[in-house]
Design a protein around this motif. Structure first.
Motif, mmCIF file in Angstrom:
data_model
loop_
_atom_site.group_PDB
_atom_site.id
_atom_site.type_symbol
_atom_site.label_atom_id
_atom_site.label_comp_id
_atom_site.label_asym_id
_atom_site.label_seq_id
_atom_site.Cartn_x
_atom_site.Cartn_y
_atom_site.Cartn_z
ATOM 1 N N VAL A 106 0.833 -1.204 0.000
ATOM 2 C CA VAL A 106 0.000 0.000 0.000
ATOM 3 C C VAL A 106 0.870 1.256 0.000
ATOM 4 O O VAL A 106 1.797 1.365 0.814
ATOM 5 N N PHE A 108 2.171 4.420 1.274
ATOM 6 C CA PHE A 108 2.092 4.813 2.678
ATOM 7 C C PHE A 108 1.098 5.949 2.910
ATOM 8 O O PHE A 108 0.400 5.966 3.924
ATOM 9 N N THR A 111 -2.639 4.623 3.212
ATOM 10 C CA THR A 111 -2.922 3.463 4.059
ATOM 11 C C THR A 111 -4.256 3.585 4.771
ATOM 12 O O THR A 111 -5.071 2.648 4.757
ATOM 13 N N THR A 131 2.519 -1.907 5.082
ATOM 14 C CA THR A 131 2.342 -0.516 5.477
ATOM 15 C C THR A 131 3.607 -0.024 6.168
ATOM 16 O O THR A 131 4.543 -0.791 6.396
ATOM 17 N N GLN A 132 3.622 1.241 6.518
ATOM 18 C CA GLN A 132 4.696 1.713 7.373
ATOM 19 C C GLN A 132 4.706 0.885 8.655
ATOM 20 O O GLN A 132 3.656 0.558 9.209
ATOM 21 N N TYR A 135 2.675 2.318 11.546
ATOM 22 C CA TYR A 135 1.233 2.124 11.433
ATOM 23 C C TYR A 135 0.857 0.704 11.855
ATOM 24 O O TYR A 135 -0.084 0.505 12.634
#
Length: 259
Positions: A106, A108, A111, A131-132, A135
């Protein structure tokens, strides 16, 4: 050979470049061995994750918003009939009417919007997202604290941090590492449909911050003696911070406060 399209900073493009990581991610997204009946991929990019997911699906819809990448993807998977490349914004897609999964690397910056789309899809069974790392850790309680969104959705969805991915697995290399977060719909919700409204009200009141503590916030809608009883039942200290309360303890609070 055509040169790859340049990176678009506006689209937050960080392509997964490590094939071993792509294969590992695909196995996390489809963990049961049986092919996924229908899987939607968010942000197919240059196709590294698509290639790893394709053998694990009966039908794969790969969404890519960058029009420069769509012809490359279609050419790459032209001989794979069950892979359909869609040059469109995943967030504008209509959710399938049959059970389906979501997976993808995704962007970032998108997200939160992608997760919201997934949670609103009535037939979603699971979503596995790169994701990050921050997160992923926040949403799954890995920091020892829990967010409002996770608690709100906990009766219907389980949130798990499955893996960490080094930022050096991406091109261009982002500033932070990534995490694989899995959101899985529970076969049987932890609360019945009739309790959905009272659960939302309780959690939103608790996270409102009114009164300075969770205990004080809940006392705005419930008698102190009942709040005290709920905290004892959940084995919570009256001074606990709202983010430190695990979802299972929220369920105990709800059980006592909303009989």
């Amino acid at each position: 050979m055509a040169r790859p399209a340049p990176i678009s900073r506006a689209l937050s493009q960080n392509f997964l470049a490590d094939r071993a990581t792509a294969r590992r991610f695909a196995r996390l997204a489809v963990p049961d061995g049986a092919p996924a009946p229908l899987l939607l991929e968010v942000g197919a990019g240059r196709g590294a994750v698509t290639e790893a997911l394709a053998p694990l699906c009966r039908e794969l819809h790969a969404y890519e918003i960058d029009p420069r990448l769509v012809p490359v993807l279609r050419d790459r998977f032209s001989a794979v009939p069950h892979v359909r490349v869609l040059g469109a914004d995943f967030l504008a897609a209509r959710a399938p009417r049959t059970p389906f999964s979501v997976a993808g690397n995704v962007p970032f910056s998108r997200t939160a919007a992608v997760v919201d789309w997934c949670l609103r899809a009535p037939r979603l069974t699971d979503a596995t997202l790169l994701t990050q790392l921050e997160y992923a850790r926040k949403r799954t309680g890995d920091y020892g604290s829990w967010t409002r969104l996770t608690v709100l959705t906990w009766p219907r969805y389980e949130w798990r941090l499955l893996a960490r991915v080094s930022r050096r697995s991406f091109r261009p290399v982002p500033r932070v590492d990534a995490g694989v977060v899995r959101i899985e719909r529970r076969p049987v919700p932890l609360l019945g449909a009739a309790a959905h409204g009272s659960w939302r009200s309780l959690v939103e009141l608790g996270f409102s911050g009114v009164g300075g503590s969770l205990h004080a916030s809940l006392r705005r809608a419930h008698p102190r003696r009942r709040v005290d009883a709920a905290f004892r039942a959940a084995r919570l200290d009256p001074g606990v911070l709202v983010g430190e309360v695990e979802p299972e303890r929220w369920l105990r609070l709800h059980e006592v406060l909303v009989p």
